[in-house]
Enzyme design. Structure first.
Site, PDB file in Angstrom:
ATOM      1  N   LYS A 259      37.394  -8.069  -6.728  1.00 43.71           N
ATOM      2  CA  LYS A 259      36.405  -8.079  -5.543  1.00 43.71           C
ATOM      3  C   LYS A 259      35.157  -7.552  -6.445  1.00 43.71           C
ATOM      4  O   LYS A 259      35.148  -6.496  -6.989  1.00 43.71           O
ATOM      5  CB  LYS A 259      36.840  -6.828  -4.599  1.00 43.71           C
ATOM      6  CG  LYS A 259      35.548  -6.947  -3.496  1.00 43.71           C
ATOM      7  CD  LYS A 259      35.892  -5.541  -2.871  1.00 43.71           C
ATOM      8  CE  LYS A 259      34.709  -5.406  -1.805  1.00 43.71           C
ATOM      9  NZ  LYS A 259      34.844  -4.074  -1.216  1.00 43.71           N
TER      10      LYS A 259
ATOM     11  N   ALA B 112      33.129  -3.250   4.988  1.00 48.58           N
ATOM     12  CA  ALA B 112      32.131  -2.004   5.089  1.00 48.58           C
ATOM     13  C   ALA B 112      31.509  -2.017   6.541  1.00 48.58           C
ATOM     14  O   ALA B 112      31.339  -3.049   7.208  1.00 48.58           O
ATOM     15  CB  ALA B 112      30.970  -2.368   4.165  1.00 48.58           C
TER      16      ALA B 112
END
Length: 257
Positions: free
Chosen positions: A100, A187
């Site tokens: 990631k 997020a």
């Protein structure tokens, strides 16, 4: 009936919930939360892994890398050079190629620096990495990331750790519609209902860390997110009813006395 398969790069995942491993009070709690969540992929901040003090516990003592997929990330990197060095180190340490990428642009908002992110994505793909990319909700930049070979697009719902939930549903919906690779909201998710909404919109998955780790009961919250993601995905696949401006009777009107 066609099977609903979630696949990122060459990895088939049973759960559409990915869990971050930071911010828990200890590794035992981390492992309990991950187990309760049903996730089979977890993110790990490479720059925060303890490799020097062998007396201190490490995450692999609690989460077996042979039983759960580790997704090394570049949390804390603010330049392309830092991110590249970090992921190359991850490959050397554990052979990880599915990674990631996040390159931050501002310490206050932790928003992605998309110039550095695009640059890093292009280089990492050429080096053979399978790159899942944390990004803004700009659909043109998301398309560019896909063109560069990103394995997954990961637009933020809102700033990292803010708990503000989905702030731009329109842009994320447009990214979902245009993308041929998985779209995973990353997020800003604050609670289980945020995850359900993201999944109902058609997101392929969600990544959760702070909303679980910072809750009053991370184990119970992990279970809530597991159920929320399943519920949202089922709702999306079932297809919601059409919205109407006027009422429609729920009982049959034929044969009324």
């Amino acid at each position: 009936m066609k099977k609903d398969i979630f696949k990122v790069a060459n990895k088939k995942l049973k759960s559409r919930l990915i869990v971050g491993t930071g911010k828990y009070k200890n590794f035992k709690e981390t492992a309990q939360a991950v187990k309760e969540s049903g996730a089979d992929m977890v993110t790990v901040a490479v720059r925060r892994i303890n490799i020097l003090d062998k007396k201190k516990p490490i995450l692999t003592d609690y989460l077996n890398p042979k039983k759960i997929i580790y997704l090394p990330n570049t949390a804390g990197c603010f330049t392309s050079e830092e991110a590249l060095r970090t992921l190359r180190l991850a490959r050397e340490m554990g052979g990880w190629k599915l990674v990631k990428l996040e390159v931050l642009g501002d310490k206050k908002t932790l928003y992605p620096n998309m110039i550095e992110t695009l640059k890093s994505t292009k280089i990492l793909v050429k080096e053979g990495f399978k790159v899942m990319v944390y990004c803004t909700d700009d659909l043109l930049l998301a398309k560019k990331l896909e063109d560069f070979g990103a394995s997954a697009i990961m637009p933020l719902a809102s700033p990292i750790g803010s708990g503000l939930g989905l702030q731009n549903k329109v842009n994320i919906s447009l990214i979902i519609k245009q993308s041929k690779v998985p779209v995973i909201v990353d997020a800003g998710i604050g609670t289980a209902s945020d995850a359900t909404i993201a999944m109902e919109m058609g997101c392929d998955g969600v990544l959760i860390n702070s909303a679980i780790a910072n809750s009053k009961n991370p184990i119970k919250m992990a279970r809530a997110f597991k159920n929320a993601v399943i519920s949202g995905r089922d709702s999306y696949l079932a297809g919601r009813m059409k919205k109407n401006y006027f009422a429609t009777p729920s009982s049959p009107t034929d044969g009324l006395i």
